[in-house]
Write a protein that holds these residues in place. Structure first.
Motif, mmCIF file in Angstrom:
data_model
loop_
_atom_site.group_PDB
_atom_site.id
_atom_site.type_symbol
_atom_site.label_atom_id
_atom_site.label_comp_id
_atom_site.label_asym_id
_atom_site.label_seq_id
_atom_site.Cartn_x
_atom_site.Cartn_y
_atom_site.Cartn_z
ATOM 1 N N ASP A 86 0.828 -1.199 0.000
ATOM 2 C CA ASP A 86 0.000 0.000 0.000
ATOM 3 C C ASP A 86 0.867 1.256 0.000
ATOM 4 O OD1 ASP A 86 -2.297 -1.516 0.034
ATOM 5 O OD2 ASP A 86 -2.520 -1.446 2.223
ATOM 6 N N LYS A 87 1.963 1.221 0.733
ATOM 7 C CA LYS A 87 2.851 2.378 0.816
ATOM 8 C C LYS A 87 3.482 2.690 -0.533
ATOM 9 C CE LYS A 87 6.934 4.113 3.282
ATOM 10 N NZ LYS A 87 7.968 3.800 4.314
ATOM 11 N N GLU A 88 3.948 1.640 -1.218
ATOM 12 C CA GLU A 88 4.584 1.844 -2.528
ATOM 13 C C GLU A 88 3.561 2.331 -3.551
ATOM 14 O OE1 GLU A 88 8.001 -0.451 -5.083
ATOM 15 O OE2 GLU A 88 6.373 -1.671 -4.273
ATOM 16 N N PHE A 89 2.349 1.795 -3.474
ATOM 17 C CA PHE A 89 1.305 2.200 -4.420
ATOM 18 C C PHE A 89 0.891 3.646 -4.193
ATOM 19 C CE2 PHE A 89 -3.282 2.075 -5.810
ATOM 20 C CZ PHE A 89 -2.996 2.037 -7.162
ATOM 21 N N GLN A 90 0.795 4.068 -2.944
ATOM 22 C CA GLN A 90 0.436 5.458 -2.661
ATOM 23 C C GLN A 90 1.526 6.400 -3.141
ATOM 24 O OE1 GLN A 90 -2.617 6.617 -1.497
ATOM 25 N NE2 GLN A 90 -1.662 8.491 -2.274
ATOM 26 N N LYS A 91 2.772 6.013 -2.941
ATOM 27 C CA LYS A 91 3.884 6.826 -3.442
ATOM 28 C C LYS A 91 3.798 6.958 -4.959
ATOM 29 C CE LYS A 91 8.907 6.804 -4.027
ATOM 30 N NZ LYS A 91 10.166 6.041 -3.812
ATOM 31 N N LEU A 92 3.457 5.863 -5.613
ATOM 32 C CA LEU A 92 3.335 5.857 -7.064
ATOM 33 C C LEU A 92 2.226 6.799 -7.518
ATOM 34 C CD1 LEU A 92 4.168 4.588 -9.758
ATOM 35 C CD2 LEU A 92 2.631 2.679 -9.255
ATOM 36 N N ARG A 93 1.089 6.768 -6.874
ATOM 37 C CA ARG A 93 -0.018 7.664 -7.212
ATOM 38 C C ARG A 93 0.370 9.124 -6.997
ATOM 39 N NH1 ARG A 93 -5.436 5.780 -7.063
ATOM 40 N NH2 ARG A 93 -6.051 7.539 -5.748
ATOM 41 N N ASN A 94 1.100 9.378 -5.926
ATOM 42 C CA ASN A 94 1.556 10.747 -5.659
ATOM 43 C C ASN A 94 2.494 11.238 -6.755
ATOM 44 O OD1 ASN A 94 0.112 10.668 -3.271
ATOM 45 N ND2 ASN A 94 1.885 10.278 -1.983
ATOM 46 N N GLN A 95 3.367 10.351 -7.215
ATOM 47 C CA GLN A 95 4.298 10.722 -8.290
ATOM 48 C C GLN A 95 3.549 11.045 -9.573
ATOM 49 O OE1 GLN A 95 6.854 7.091 -7.739
ATOM 50 N NE2 GLN A 95 8.513 8.533 -8.121
ATOM 51 N N ILE A 96 2.545 10.237 -9.896
ATOM 52 C CA ILE A 96 1.764 10.452 -11.111
ATOM 53 C C ILE A 96 1.027 11.790 -11.041
ATOM 54 C CG2 ILE A 96 -0.188 9.624 -12.461
ATOM 55 C CD1 ILE A 96 2.329 7.981 -12.867
ATOM 56 N N GLU A 97 0.425 12.088 -9.901
ATOM 57 C CA GLU A 97 -0.268 13.365 -9.735
ATOM 58 C C GLU A 97 0.700 14.531 -9.882
ATOM 59 O OE1 GLU A 97 -4.081 13.551 -7.135
ATOM 60 O OE2 GLU A 97 -2.542 12.544 -5.942
ATOM 61 N N SER A 98 1.880 14.393 -9.287
ATOM 62 C CA SER A 98 2.884 15.452 -9.371
ATOM 63 C C SER A 98 3.324 15.671 -10.809
ATOM 64 C CB SER A 98 4.090 15.091 -8.495
ATOM 65 O OG SER A 98 5.103 16.062 -8.618
ATOM 66 N N GLN A 99 3.551 14.581 -11.537
ATOM 67 C CA GLN A 99 3.952 14.687 -12.948
ATOM 68 C C GLN A 99 2.874 15.385 -13.765
ATOM 69 O OE1 GLN A 99 4.786 10.687 -14.262
ATOM 70 N NE2 GLN A 99 6.461 10.419 -12.807
ATOM 71 N N PHE A 100 1.616 15.050 -13.491
ATOM 72 C CA PHE A 100 0.503 15.634 -14.236
ATOM 73 C C PHE A 100 0.445 17.144 -14.017
ATOM 74 C CE2 PHE A 100 -4.012 16.594 -14.997
ATOM 75 C CZ PHE A 100 -4.187 15.999 -16.229
ATOM 76 N N VAL A 101 0.622 17.575 -12.769
ATOM 77 C CA VAL A 101 0.609 19.002 -12.457
ATOM 78 C C VAL A 101 1.809 19.699 -13.096
ATOM 79 C CG1 VAL A 101 0.757 20.703 -10.596
ATOM 80 C CG2 VAL A 101 -0.686 18.684 -10.323
#
Length: 444
Positions: free
Chosen positions: A362-377
């Motif tokens: 769960d921790k790795e997946f949340q980090k991954l989602r955060n990275q994707i959101e950051s890239q999108f912004v």
């Protein structure tokens, strides 16, 4: 120097202002199509006094005829030669004199031109792009000049660059039928054999309003900008030729393909390329997130395992090629001193297998989602980025509003989706493998 510093500070301020906005802020835009077929997208952001003027032509290397490769990329250069009203070689100097900058790029699927200007020079940018569309100099002098430029670029960036033929060899091995088998830079032979009439025909076919998207973002007044667009683009006639779109589908690969390339390098490299669906498909988003998992930063799986822990590589990365037709998902690594290519390949395979067999925490997946959101912004943090993304979304997806909503498609991807696409696409029979070895290793 002072003017350059001011322009630099303005562009930096644009990025900071956008990043300060909430991720939930919607990017507003206006879009419409002129009677001649030119699609227009306008985004007003008056936070800083600059503007991006861009035109995307829906033509890339995949639109080229057999035996005439490299035309799309060649035109990226030729279109700076000048027009009926802009003297040869003055295109760049005119923009720079106005305090701006400009550039262009070519891919398998598009050719993209843009100017970044102080907003009081908006009319200049619109006029210059209209000039390029209606009256570019496609003559023998310009063709011969740019032939030499493109050939020198290929020598420097591909032929004489360590690992420079990586994409050329990878796509050439992965595709047997589809035009993606030839990278956009093309070949010397095709460009040298092409006649002036063929260049003129390419221009008349693809450089027409109905194959172009004009995207402008920044410190503009929408209604005034519409008037300028009508003034400069409105009278340009619609193209009369059918625009060729390739219909070739690459046959499904059923067994692994391998190749050894002996290059002017010191350290071996391993490249693996897997066939994947086209951009915008549901699995595209899961594969994009898989790429970030594997190589999104120094702590990502490939560099952490191969570079930090095992010290079998000096660099390791995963790169998807999002293309209009089904593309490739690349993983590559450059070996550390003393590591053989096969040993490195085995280590890469182990990390791919780990994705397939070990669930994400769960921790790795949340980090991954955060990275994707950051890239999108980040992609939309400047007016230049917004202008380009609006054009891309319209041309490739027929929906410019994805600039606001595509992140939702990423957020729908589950841990199970990522593991599933790894199992489905990252298979031995669906890949090509290249070993780049020093020339000294070649048997005489």
């Amino acid at each position: 120097m002072k003017r350059k510093l001011i322009i630099c500070l303005l562009w930096c301020a644009t990025g900071l202002a956008a990043m300060a906005q909430s991720k939930s802020n919607k990017i507003e835009f206006t879009e419409y199509t002129l009677p001649n077929g030119l699609h227009v997208i306008l985004h007003q952001d008056n936070s800083t006094p600059n503007v991006a003027v861009s035109v995307l032509y829906h033509v890339g290397s995949k639109n080229e005829e057999k035996g005439r490769t490299g035309f799309a990329h060649f035109f990226e250069h030729l279109m700076f030669e000048g027009t009926e009203n802009i003297d040869r070689g003055q295109y760049m100097s005119m923009v720079q004199a106005a305090g701006g900058s400009l550039n262009a790029n070519t891919s398998f699927d598009r050719t993209y031109y843009y100017e970044l200007l102080p907003s009081n020079q908006l009319a200049l940018g619109i006029w210059m792009e209209a000039e390029r569309l209606k009256g570019a100099k496609v003559d023998q002098t310009g063709v011969e000049t740019q032939r030499k430029v493109v050939q020198e670029e290929k020598r420097m960036r591909v032929d004489n660059q360590p690992y420079g033929t990586l994409l050329e060899n990878t796509f050439g091995l992965a595709y047997k039928e589809h035009p993606y088998k030839i990278t956009p830079i093309g070949t010397f032979e095709d460009l040298n054999n092409a006649k002036i009439e063929e260049f003129r025909d390419f221009y008349k076919t693809f450089y027409v309003p109905n194959n172009a998207t004009l995207s402008i973002a920044g410190d503009i007044n929408v209604e005034e900008t519409k008037k300028l667009i009508e003034q400069y683009f409105g009278s340009i006639p619609k193209g009369t030729k059918a625009i060729p779109r390739p219909t070739i589908k690459e046959p499904k690969q059923t067994e692994e393909r391998r190749k050894i390339v002996y290059d002017n390098i010191q350290l071996p490299a391993v490249i693996q390329a897997y066939h994947i669906p086209a951009q915008g498909t549901p699995d595209h988003y899961a594969l994009s997130m898989l790429t970030t998992l594997l190589s999104g930063g120094e702590s990502a799986r490939l560099p952490k395992a191969l570079v930090d822990k095992q010290q079998k590589a000096v660099a390791a990365q995963s790169i998807p090629f999002p293309t209009e037709d089904p593309g490739l998902f690349l993983t590559y690594a450059i070996a550390s001193v003393g590591t053989e290519a096969q040993v490195l390949e085995d280590a890469m395979n182990a990390e791919i297998e780990r994705v397939k067999t070990e669930p994400l925490s769960d921790k790795e997946f949340q980090k991954l989602r955060n990275q994707i959101e950051s890239q999108f912004v980040q992609q939309n943090s400047t007016v230049a980025g917004r202008a380009e993304n609006l054009a891309n979304y319209h041309v490739y997806y027929k929906d410019a509003n994805l600039i606001n909503t595509e992140i939702d498609r990423f957020m729908k991807v589950t841990k199970e989706d990522i593991q599933r696409v790894a199992k489905e696409y990252l298979t031995k029979n669906n890949r090509v493998v290249l070993h780049y070895l020093p020339k000294s290793a070649e048997k005489k």
